[in-house]
Scaffold this active site. Structure first.
Site, PDB file in Angstrom:
ATOM      1  N   ASP A   7       0.875  -1.157   0.000  1.00  0.00           N
ATOM      2  CA  ASP A   7       0.000   0.000   0.000  1.00  0.00           C
ATOM      3  C   ASP A   7       0.931   1.230   0.000  1.00  0.00           C
ATOM      4  OD1 ASP A   7      -2.414   1.575   0.678  1.00  0.00           O
ATOM      5  OD2 ASP A   7      -1.397   1.821   2.598  1.00  0.00           O
ATOM      6  N   LEU A   8       0.429   2.377  -0.428  1.00  0.00           N
ATOM      7  CA  LEU A   8       1.327   3.546  -0.490  1.00  0.00           C
ATOM      8  C   LEU A   8       1.221   4.428   0.764  1.00  0.00           C
ATOM      9  CD1 LEU A   8       3.343   5.227  -2.178  1.00  0.00           C
ATOM     10  CD2 LEU A   8       1.380   6.457  -3.113  1.00  0.00           C
ATOM     11  N   ASP A   9       0.064   5.086   0.882  1.00  0.00           N
ATOM     12  CA  ASP A   9      -0.147   6.062   1.948  1.00  0.00           C
ATOM     13  C   ASP A   9      -0.180   5.364   3.315  1.00  0.00           C
ATOM     14  OD1 ASP A   9      -1.285   8.606   3.054  1.00  0.00           O
ATOM     15  OD2 ASP A   9      -3.119   7.436   3.203  1.00  0.00           O
ATOM     16  N   THR A  15       1.790  10.303   4.089  1.00  0.00           N
ATOM     17  CA  THR A  15       0.889  11.326   3.560  1.00  0.00           C
ATOM     18  C   THR A  15      -0.478  11.305   4.254  1.00  0.00           C
ATOM     19  OG1 THR A  15       0.599   9.726   1.763  1.00  0.00           O
ATOM     20  CG2 THR A  15       1.844  11.707   1.247  1.00  0.00           C
ATOM     21  N   LYS A  43      -8.664   6.036   6.284  1.00  0.00           N
ATOM     22  CA  LYS A  43      -7.467   5.389   5.733  1.00  0.00           C
ATOM     23  C   LYS A  43      -7.840   4.315   4.719  1.00  0.00           C
ATOM     24  CE  LYS A  43      -4.398   5.956   9.701  1.00  0.00           C
ATOM     25  NZ  LYS A  43      -3.696   5.258  10.770  1.00  0.00           N
ATOM     26  N   SER A 112      -2.466   0.816  -4.346  1.00  0.00           N
ATOM     27  CA  SER A 112      -2.956   1.959  -3.571  1.00  0.00           C
ATOM     28  C   SER A 112      -4.329   2.413  -4.053  1.00  0.00           C
ATOM     29  CB  SER A 112      -1.958   3.122  -3.716  1.00  0.00           C
ATOM     30  OG  SER A 112      -2.512   4.318  -3.221  1.00  0.00           O
ATOM     31  N   ALA A 113      -5.137   2.928  -3.124  1.00  0.00           N
ATOM     32  CA  ALA A 113      -6.441   3.496  -3.498  1.00  0.00           C
ATOM     33  C   ALA A 113      -6.283   4.881  -4.110  1.00  0.00           C
ATOM     34  CB  ALA A 113      -7.320   3.591  -2.258  1.00  0.00           C
ATOM     35  N   LYS A 143     -10.775  -0.576  -2.051  1.00  0.00           N
ATOM     36  CA  LYS A 143     -10.685  -1.352  -0.805  1.00  0.00           C
ATOM     37  C   LYS A 143     -11.921  -1.051   0.053  1.00  0.00           C
ATOM     38  CE  LYS A 143      -5.702  -0.472  -1.053  1.00  0.00           C
ATOM     39  NZ  LYS A 143      -4.569   0.278  -0.472  1.00  0.00           N
ATOM     40  N   GLU A 167      -0.093  -3.321   4.552  1.00  0.00           N
ATOM     41  CA  GLU A 167      -1.208  -2.372   4.649  1.00  0.00           C
ATOM     42  C   GLU A 167      -1.275  -1.683   6.009  1.00  0.00           C
ATOM     43  OE1 GLU A 167      -3.850  -0.708   3.873  1.00  0.00           O
ATOM     44  OE2 GLU A 167      -4.047  -1.198   1.768  1.00  0.00           O
ATOM     45  N   ASP A 168      -1.682  -0.406   6.000  1.00  0.00           N
ATOM     46  CA  ASP A 168      -1.842   0.316   7.275  1.00  0.00           C
ATOM     47  C   ASP A 168      -3.313   0.514   7.641  1.00  0.00           C
ATOM     48  OD1 ASP A 168      -2.286   2.278   5.201  1.00  0.00           O
ATOM     49  OD2 ASP A 168      -2.170   3.795   6.790  1.00  0.00           O
TER      50      ASP A 168
HETATM   51  P1  B16 Z   1      -6.638  10.185  -3.523  1.00  0.00           P
HETATM   52  P2  B16 Z   1      -3.573   4.171   0.127  1.00  0.00           P
HETATM   53  C1  B16 Z   1      -5.476   6.044   0.114  1.00  0.00           C
HETATM   54  O1  B16 Z   1      -4.151   5.652  -0.174  1.00  0.00           O
HETATM   55  C2  B16 Z   1      -5.527   6.876   1.384  1.00  0.00           C
HETATM   56  O2  B16 Z   1      -5.183   6.056   2.503  1.00  0.00           O
HETATM   57  C3  B16 Z   1      -6.921   7.413   1.591  1.00  0.00           C
HETATM   58  O3  B16 Z   1      -6.960   8.223   2.753  1.00  0.00           O
HETATM   59  C4  B16 Z   1      -7.321   8.241   0.358  1.00  0.00           C
HETATM   60  O4  B16 Z   1      -8.639   8.722   0.474  1.00  0.00           O
HETATM   61  C5  B16 Z   1      -7.214   7.349  -0.882  1.00  0.00           C
HETATM   62  O5  B16 Z   1      -5.881   6.840  -0.994  1.00  0.00           O
HETATM   63  C6  B16 Z   1      -7.560   8.098  -2.157  1.00  0.00           C
HETATM   64  O6  B16 Z   1      -6.577   9.063  -2.373  1.00  0.00           O
HETATM   65  O7  B16 Z   1      -7.615  11.214  -3.086  1.00  0.00           O
HETATM   66  O8  B16 Z   1      -5.201  10.675  -3.586  1.00  0.00           O
HETATM   67  O9  B16 Z   1      -7.068   9.487  -4.792  1.00  0.00           O
HETATM   68  O10 B16 Z   1      -3.484   4.074   1.614  1.00  0.00           O
HETATM   69  O11 B16 Z   1      -4.532   3.157  -0.489  1.00  0.00           O
HETATM   70  O12 B16 Z   1      -2.237   4.190  -0.554  1.00  0.00           O
HETATM   71 MG    MG Z   2      -2.715   3.203   3.388  1.00  0.00          MG
END
Ligand code: B16
Ligand code: MG
Length: 215
Positions: A7-9, A15, A43, A112-113, A143, A167-168
């Protein structure tokens, strides 16, 4: 074991706080104060799913057009806050862990989402470490649906049973398990109860140690 999918964030880059601060700003522009209790729930879920949670907390109903406008405003603020980001956003231990993953001859992917995943990674020196990047632009279902991880595994040409997801978020761990992956939770074991193992972060751990712990 043939691959690690990250996962990224919250796992690779720090971030989470930037996302949250942008939602706080949006809530305040709509006339209410965001209750921090929402932070854990935001998250890992998509931008539009996050917006729905934020609006529900403020008791706000919005038309589809207003929702698009609010999501764009939040994303503009989010990107603005990332303008000076570089390797300072890469979480502790990550670079060393990615090196050990390469040394262990495991393939590496991002799942990542976020629709901003490539933009963020391109600001860092670890962008080229990954064999493939699958993100919010590649999936229909976010997710807790496993789609993003399944697409990453397919692109790496590995089966879910041959890959570990890092994953976090609770939703991300549910997604990984639903897809048939083993899962390392990054954060608190009180929250990430469905993960196979939980680590506070990626410091003091190598790829080889993870493979050994999960075999
Ligand atoms: P964006 P991840 C997710 O990243 C974030 O955890 C989540 O808070 C955010 O809403 C989602 O990406 C969408 O992000 O607005 O940049 O498209 O944890 O799946 O890497
Ligand atoms: Mg994450």
């Amino acid at each position: 074991m043939k691959a690690f999918i990250f996962d990224l964030d919250g796992v690779i880059v720090d971030t989470v706080q930037y996302h949250y601060e942008s939602w706080v700003k949006l809530a305040s522009s709509l006339g209410f104060q965001l209750n921090p209790i929402i932070q854990e729930k935001l998250k890992g879920i998509s931008r539009m799913a996050s917006l729905d949670l934020v609006l529900a907390q403020g008791g706000i109903t919005a038309t589809p057009e207003q929702k698009v406008e609010y999501a764009k405003q939040k994303n503009d603020w989010y990107l603005e806050s990332l303008s000076s980001v570089n390797d300072n956003v890469v979480l502790p231990g990550v670079k060393e862990f990615l090196i050990s993953t390469k040394e262990a001859k495991l393939k590496m992917a991002i799942g990542s989402a976020s629709k901003n995943a490539k933009t963020i990674l391109a600001k860092t020196s670890i962008y080229k470490s990954f064999d493939t990047i699958k993100d919010g632009n590649d999936v229909k279902n976010s997710k807790p649906d496993p789609e993003v991880f399944l697409k990453a595994a397919k692109s790496l040409k590995v089966k879910p049973s041959e890959a570990v997801v890092f994953e976090d978020s609770e939703k991300g761990i549910i997604a990984a398990k639903a897809g048939g992956f083993m899962c390392v939770g990054i954060g608190s074991s009180d929250v990430l109860t469905d993960a196979d193992i939980v680590m506070e972060d990626l410091t003091h751990i190598s790829a080889e140690m993870i493979v050994r712990l999960l075999s």
